[in-house]
Design a protein around this motif. Structure first.
Motif, PDB file in Angstrom:
ATOM      1  N   UNK A 121       0.825  -1.207   0.000  1.00  0.00           N
ATOM      2  CA  UNK A 121       0.000   0.000   0.000  1.00  0.00           C
ATOM      3  C   UNK A 121       0.860   1.259   0.000  1.00  0.00           C
ATOM      4  N   UNK A 122       1.933   1.259   0.787  1.00  0.00           N
ATOM      5  CA  UNK A 122       2.837   2.409   0.817  1.00  0.00           C
ATOM      6  C   UNK A 122       3.533   2.568  -0.530  1.00  0.00           C
ATOM      7  N   UNK A 123       3.935   1.451  -1.132  1.00  0.00           N
ATOM      8  CA  UNK A 123       4.544   1.520  -2.463  1.00  0.00           C
ATOM      9  C   UNK A 123       3.611   2.147  -3.470  1.00  0.00           C
ATOM     10  N   UNK A 124       2.339   1.827  -3.365  1.00  0.00           N
ATOM     11  CA  UNK A 124       1.338   2.406  -4.252  1.00  0.00           C
ATOM     12  C   UNK A 124       1.195   3.911  -4.024  1.00  0.00           C
ATOM     13  N   UNK A 125       1.167   4.322  -2.750  1.00  0.00           N
ATOM     14  CA  UNK A 125       1.094   5.759  -2.427  1.00  0.00           C
ATOM     15  C   UNK A 125       2.303   6.498  -3.000  1.00  0.00           C
ATOM     16  N   UNK A 126       3.477   5.902  -2.866  1.00  0.00           N
ATOM     17  CA  UNK A 126       4.697   6.550  -3.366  1.00  0.00           C
ATOM     18  C   UNK A 126       4.685   6.644  -4.882  1.00  0.00           C
ATOM     19  N   UNK A 127       4.256   5.586  -5.544  1.00  0.00           N
ATOM     20  CA  UNK A 127       4.184   5.613  -7.012  1.00  0.00           C
ATOM     21  C   UNK A 127       3.254   6.724  -7.482  1.00  0.00           C
ATOM     22  N   UNK A 128       2.108   6.875  -6.829  1.00  0.00           N
ATOM     23  CA  UNK A 128       1.177   7.950  -7.186  1.00  0.00           C
ATOM     24  C   UNK A 128       1.805   9.322  -6.952  1.00  0.00           C
ATOM     25  N   UNK A 129       2.526   9.468  -5.842  1.00  0.00           N
ATOM     26  CA  UNK A 129       3.163  10.750  -5.533  1.00  0.00           C
ATOM     27  C   UNK A 129       4.222  11.100  -6.574  1.00  0.00           C
ATOM     28  N   UNK A 130       5.005  10.116  -6.972  1.00  0.00           N
ATOM     29  CA  UNK A 130       6.056  10.348  -7.965  1.00  0.00           C
ATOM     30  C   UNK A 130       5.448  10.732  -9.312  1.00  0.00           C
ATOM     31  N   UNK A 131       4.317  10.136  -9.659  1.00  0.00           N
ATOM     32  CA  UNK A 131       3.641  10.502 -10.915  1.00  0.00           C
ATOM     33  C   UNK A 131       3.237  11.969 -10.916  1.00  0.00           C
ATOM     34  N   UNK A 132       2.923  12.520  -9.747  1.00  0.00           N
ATOM     35  CA  UNK A 132       2.460  13.905  -9.646  1.00  0.00           C
ATOM     36  C   UNK A 132       3.620  14.894  -9.520  1.00  0.00           C
TER      37      UNK A 132
END
Length: 139
Positions: A121-132
């Motif tokens: 779940x944290x990896x997913x949050x980080x991936x979304x943040x990096x996309x932005x």
């Protein structure tokens, strides 16, 4: 000051040092046996320090609470470019806070957060943040 055993008796001195030394560009306290109190002291110190461009505090044992405080301190820091927090015993709660920093601080372009304890779940949050945040160059 890497690889020293800082017991925590003088964390107020660390805070004052960070507050008073605006000319400092590079700060490293890696592998110093710092726990939550040490991480919180660094976070408090970074609330006023706007000169440091590289912060290397990896291989300590800060955990999630200190990470959340550090994120609050760094959200408005426009000078910091490199944040090294590898191996700091940060779990998902601190990882989610880190995701907020990645998403909202466009000055930091290099992150090192390997060897922590993040899950999917944290990896997913980080991936979304990096996309932005298109200014992140290295993770």
């Amino acid at each position: 000051m890497d690889r020293n055993m800082l017991s925590g008796k003088n964390f107020q001195s660390l805070i004052n040092f960070l507050w008073d030394n605006g000319a400092l560009d590079y700060f490293s306290l890696e592998d110093c046996e710092l726990g939550q109190e040490g991480g919180e002291a660094i976070a408090v110190g970074m609330t006023k320090n706007r000169g440091i461009s590289e912060l290397h505090i990896g291989k300590n044992r800060f955990g999630d609470v200190a990470m959340e405080g550090l994120v609050r301190a760094l959200l408005e820091n426009a000078r910091l470019r490199v944040l090294d927090i590898d191996g700091c015993k940060i779990m998902d709660r601190g990882g989610k806070a880190l995701s907020e920093l990645i998403r909202n601080n466009h000055g930091i372009h290099t992150y090192d957060f390997r060897d922590n304890q993040f899950y999917d779940e944290t990896g997913s949050h980080m991936a979304d943040a990096i996309k932005q945040n298109h200014r992140v160059k290295k993770i």
